[in-house]
Design a protein around this motif. Structure first.
Motif, short mmCIF file in Angstrom:
data_model
loop_
_atom_site.label_atom_id
_atom_site.label_comp_id
_atom_site.label_asym_id
_atom_site.label_seq_id
_atom_site.Cartn_x
_atom_site.Cartn_y
_atom_site.Cartn_z
N GLY A 122 19.90 -48.80 1.02
CA GLY A 122 18.69 -48.09 1.39
C GLY A 122 18.34 -47.08 0.30
O GLY A 122 19.01 -46.96 -0.73
N PHE A 123 17.27 -46.33 0.55
CA PHE A 123 16.74 -45.42 -0.47
C PHE A 123 16.08 -44.25 0.23
O PHE A 123 15.35 -44.42 1.21
N ALA A 124 16.36 -43.06 -0.26
CA ALA A 124 15.70 -41.86 0.26
C ALA A 124 15.30 -40.98 -0.91
O ALA A 124 16.03 -40.86 -1.91
N ARG A 142 25.37 -45.51 -9.00
CA ARG A 142 25.00 -44.10 -8.86
C ARG A 142 24.34 -43.89 -7.50
O ARG A 142 23.46 -44.65 -7.10
N TYR A 143 24.74 -42.84 -6.79
CA TYR A 143 24.21 -42.56 -5.46
C TYR A 143 23.12 -41.50 -5.47
O TYR A 143 22.24 -41.51 -4.60
N VAL A 144 23.19 -40.55 -6.38
CA VAL A 144 22.20 -39.46 -6.46
C VAL A 144 21.59 -39.47 -7.86
O VAL A 144 22.32 -39.42 -8.86
N PRO A 195 24.22 -47.24 0.66
CA PRO A 195 24.73 -48.50 1.19
C PRO A 195 24.88 -48.41 2.71
O PRO A 195 24.88 -47.31 3.28
N PRO A 196 24.99 -49.55 3.38
CA PRO A 196 25.06 -49.53 4.85
C PRO A 196 26.17 -48.65 5.41
O PRO A 196 26.01 -48.07 6.49
N LEU A 197 27.30 -48.54 4.71
CA LEU A 197 28.43 -47.76 5.23
C LEU A 197 28.34 -46.28 4.88
O LEU A 197 29.22 -45.51 5.26
N LEU A 198 27.28 -45.87 4.18
CA LEU A 198 27.09 -44.46 3.85
C LEU A 198 25.87 -43.94 4.58
O LEU A 198 24.73 -44.13 4.13
N PRO A 199 26.05 -43.27 5.71
CA PRO A 199 24.90 -42.71 6.43
C PRO A 199 24.19 -41.65 5.60
O PRO A 199 24.82 -40.91 4.84
N GLU A 200 22.88 -41.59 5.75
CA GLU A 200 22.11 -40.61 5.00
C GLU A 200 22.57 -39.19 5.31
O GLU A 200 22.63 -38.33 4.43
N GLU A 201 22.93 -38.94 6.57
CA GLU A 201 23.37 -37.60 6.96
C GLU A 201 24.65 -37.20 6.21
O GLU A 201 24.82 -36.05 5.83
N PRO A 211 8.60 -43.03 -0.63
CA PRO A 211 8.97 -44.00 0.40
C PRO A 211 10.39 -43.80 0.88
O PRO A 211 11.18 -43.11 0.24
N HIS A 212 10.71 -44.43 1.99
CA HIS A 212 12.05 -44.36 2.56
C HIS A 212 12.44 -45.75 3.03
O HIS A 212 11.70 -46.38 3.79
N PHE A 213 13.57 -46.25 2.57
CA PHE A 213 14.06 -47.57 2.96
C PHE A 213 15.37 -47.40 3.71
O PHE A 213 16.29 -46.73 3.23
N ALA A 214 15.48 -48.05 4.85
CA ALA A 214 16.75 -48.10 5.55
C ALA A 214 17.65 -49.13 4.87
O ALA A 214 17.18 -50.11 4.31
N ALA A 215 18.95 -48.89 4.92
CA ALA A 215 19.89 -49.89 4.41
C ALA A 215 19.80 -51.14 5.27
O ALA A 215 19.48 -51.08 6.46
N THR A 216 20.09 -52.29 4.67
CA THR A 216 20.00 -53.57 5.36
C THR A 216 21.38 -54.14 5.56
O THR A 216 22.14 -54.29 4.60
#
Length: 376
Positions: free
Chosen positions: A176-178, A229-231, A258-264, A293-298
């Motif tokens: 996903g992407f934030a 890279r995450y950030v 990634p799906p296993l890394l919650p945005e929070e 934009p904001h994308f949820a992980a799939t």
């Protein structure tokens, strides 16, 4: 005479379908011509970001409904200086076993591979079910173009295949992407009297160090073979005078999730790191907000078809696709996805972007073999 997959890729590059340009319509027309030549029922649908395609082929007997999907609009070439030859970014030149040009890897080569594979499948009368080809735009705006294609008259799909550049990998999950906009405020003043706390540009520099530190922490907690890279800090702005301290500074940064890394969880690490850095520097904490934009992980992948792809092509590996994609739209609809296509994400948006002809041919053969078995 039908174009080869490499020739079709080259022709799409020559259209130069940058986001919301006339080139998008040219590329759509080219793809529609190729699909109609196969005998597909092709519909060009108007859309504010440019025309889109829905094309269908139904086999004689009932069976699974498969959507094959790609986006045709590409990123503009901001700087031509790094390319090895003038205009190479839009010539679609074929040399040394490669097709060169902007968008070859992401994902004009993927669209060409889909069309070529469907050309071969459409002649197989013994297959069952239905194939829908979708060529969309506006993936960069949260998948809005793909959402517009999913209307009420489209039968429910059992599987969606997205031709993202997966570099000989099969992906059943996608990041996903934030995006966030950070703002720091300071008192300002003339250069001679500008202390760190009064210069918002210093606050922005502190934020950059904190964001990089947060990224390293996330990489340690969620290690990947590719060191994803995450950030990522991106746009930075501070002040508007050369001889005065900035009163306001802004830093835009994005997070890959990634799906296993919650945005929070990612946000809490970013927050803690910012607090530590700014406290140590004696600076007030900046504020930030989430932006589009904001994308949820799939994570709704079709494991059965992914396994079939790897069965017919033993050279394919598995990974999580480290980038947002239109897979999120299909997940919202409850349609399981597989991401697989020619090219390499690491080559995209860079000078001398290319796709290997061998990658194109391999993708066509793999999709043809797997879909032949899936629709038998």
């Amino acid at each position: 005479m039908s174009l080869s997959v490499a020739e079709l890729t080259s022709e799409l590059v020559r259209c130069h379908p940058t986001h919301r340009s006339q080139g998008v319509a040219a590329a759509i027309d080219l793809a529609a011509h190729a699909l109609k030549a196969i005998g597909l029922d092709c519909e060009i649908r108007p859309y504010e970001g440019g025309p889109q395609i829905t094309a269908t082929h139904s086999f004689p007997d009932d069976g699974p409904h498969v959507i094959v999907h790609g986006h045709v609009d590409i990123e503009d070439v901001a700087d031509e200086g790094g390319w090895s030859a003038p205009g190479l970014w839009q010539t679609g030149e074929v040399r040394a076993g490669r097709v060169y040009g902007a968008g070859t890897s992401d994902m004009l080569g993927g669209i060409a591979a889909l069309i070529t594979a469907i050309r071969r499948l459409a002649g197989q009368a013994e297959l069952t079910g239905r194939i829908t080809v979708q060529i969309a735009v506006d993936r960069h705006l949260g998948g809005s173009g793909t959402k517009a294609l999913q209307n009420a008259d489209l039968p429910r799909a059992d599987l969606a295949i997205l031709a993202e550049p997966t570099n000989r990998h099969v992906c059943t999950t996608a990041y996903g992407f934030a995006r966030y906009h950070l703002t720091a405020h300071a008192d300002g003043g003339p250069m001679a009297y500008a202390a760190d706390e009064s210069n918002a540009a210093t606050h922005a520099a502190t934020a950059l160090l904190a964001l990089d530190s947060a990224n390293r922490t996330l990489q340690e907690l969620y290690p990947t073979r590719q060191q994803i890279r995450y950030v990522l800090p991106s746009a930075i702005h501070a002040g508007d005078q050369y001889s005065a301290a900035a009163t306001t500074a802004t830093v835009d940064f994005a997070m890959a999730l990634p799906p296993l890394l919650p945005e929070e969880t990612a946000l809490s690490i970013v927050t803690d790191t910012l607090i530590r850095r700014f406290t140590a520097a004696g600076l007030p904490m900046p504020a930030w907000e989430r932006r589009a934009p904001h994308f949820a992980a799939t994570s709704l992948g079709h494991q059965g078809f992914a396994d079939l792809l790897r069965e017919v092509n033993k050279g394919l590996q598995w990974c999580q696709y480290p980038c947002p994609s239109d897979a999120k739209v299909f997940q919202e609809l409850g349609v399981p996805v597989v991401l697989y296509g020619p090219g390499d994400l690491a080559r995209t948006r860079r000078p001398d972007e290319y796709v290997e002809i061998a990658e194109l041919d391999e993708c066509v053969e793999t999709l043809y073999a797997a879909l032949t078995r899936w629709l038998s």
